[in-house]
Design a protein around this motif. Structure first.
Motif: not given
Length: 405
Positions: A318-322, A378-380
């Motif tokens: 995947a290109r990104a996580r959400v 992502l968390r940041g």
């Protein structure tokens, strides 16, 4: 009811639950018009819908009579496919799904839902299939410390409390729906899956986040994904899901909530939610090209035609996580136009409250959303979105005493 005019001639689908926004947005990807029935009526819910009905009751709950009235009105909409129940309608679905004068229900029949929601039947089935789960009991444990008390038709963690507190309070236990489950270590995760014709396909895995509030230790706050458990564990979970579906007849999108062992890749099943989960938005946003018409369309296809979607891409591809996280208000306030407008234009905010909404301490303010390829980033990004909203909240000029909590 609030109505909008758009996409004349397209079929309608109705979505009912505490919050309909993310499901309405998914339905829009399929080209459908949406009738949203929920508790909040947030700005982006109304933007994604042609009409909105308030079905809220006191607190974070749904009023059964308002729900029935809204569904009765929705039944008259042109080209209506049916209605979908999401989080919060669990106590009503069995009765409403077969009630005359209401739209067709797009989801699990009462028997299939009961097979995974009635504690005695469900955990007996897991034992028969050899699927691990924490120890459970329908009678109070002799030493309640380390045990939880749960309601089978609850959602969002508001139905989970410490057993020792419940028993010490002397309250009457809910016969048939309440049960005790031993508290166990592990990472809380969920597998979203779609089922049809006795088979199932896993869409993806996500980590579940929660917080303690009052006497409720596990209020659901959000999820992070797509994430992959160890490959062998993922295979065993997929096998367990297929075995449960084959025995229960579940259809459409459902979720399999489990604890993942930290070291050995083991897992213990906590519960199966027999309706679409809010984690649907993670995969709709992380893998938009995998399901061009959105995952809610996959749910309807499975319920109506018995069709399963193509296999999901792996999280590593995947290109990104959400990440999505509900932000609860630290204080009571009245939502002003400036606050609502700022959140509506912030890509890190969803479920944006309408101006004039009164928010009590502990009520949801909005949902924080972040997207990044790596978990640290992502968390940041999620932390940054949270700080932006809290900063706006600190600048609100509406006096907190304008309404009672």
């Amino acid at each position: 009811m609030v109505a909008r005019t758009q996409a004349a001639g397209a079929p309608f689908v109705a979505i009912a639950g505490l919050s309909a926004r993310l499901f309405a947005q998914s339905a829009r990807r399929a080209g459908w018009r949406v009738a949203a029935l929920d508790r909040f009526g947030d700005r982006d819910t109304r933007d994604a819908s042609q009409c909105w009905f308030d079905i809220g009751d006191a607190g974070l709950s749904i009023d059964r009579e308002r729900l029935i009235e809204a569904l009765t009105r929705v039944a008259r909409l042109p080209k209506l496919i049916g209605w979908i129940g999401v989080g919060g309608v669990e106590p009503f679905v069995a009765d409403l799904a077969s009630m005359r004068g209401l739209p067709p229900y797009l989801g699990n029949e009462a028997a299939a839902s009961a097979a995974v929601r009635e504690p005695r039947r469900f955990f007996a089935l897991l034992d028969e299939l050899g699927i691990a789960h924490p120890p459970v009991s329908d009678t109070p444990p002799s030493a309640p410390d380390g045990w939880l008390y749960k309601l089978a038709d609850g959602c969002g963690g508001v139905h989970v409390r410490e057993a020792a507190r419940v028993l010490a309070s002397g309250e009457t236990l809910t016969d048939g729906k309440g049960y005790f489950q031993q508290r166990r270590p592990g990472l809380a995760m969920s597998a979203l899956f779609v089922a049809a014709r006795g088979d199932a396909r896993v869409i993806g895995f996500s980590e579940q986040t929660s917080c303690a509030y009052g006497d409720m230790p596990f209020i659901h706050t959000g999820a992070i994904g797509p994430l992959d458990p160890p490959p062998r564990t993922a295979e065993r979970i997929a096998d367990a899901i297929r075995a449960i579906v084959a025995r229960t007849g579940l259809v459409g999108i459902n979720s399999f909530d489990f604890l993942l062992g930290q070291d050995d890749g083991s897992f213990e099943l906590l519960e199966v939610n027999a309706r679409p989960s809010s984690t649907l938005a993670i995969y709709d946003n992380a893998w938009p090209h995998a399901w061009p018409r959105g995952l809610l369309a996959c749910h309807v296809e499975a319920c109506v035609r018995g069709a399963l979607p193509p296999p999901s891409p792996r999280a590593a591809d995947a290109r990104a996580r959400v990440a999505q996280e509900v932000l609860f208000s630290p204080c009571p306030f009245a939502v002003g136009a400036a606050f609502s407008d700022a959140c509506a234009h912030d890509p890190g905010c969803a479920d944006v409250p309408m101006p004039g909404t009164r928010v009590a301490t502990g009520d949801p303010v909005c949902t924080l959303v972040a997207r990044a390829p790596e978990l640290t980033a992502l968390r940041g990004a999620l932390d940054a979105a949270r700080e932006r909203v809290l900063q706006r909240l600190s600048l609100c000029h509406e006096p907190a005493h304008v309404f009672a909590e």
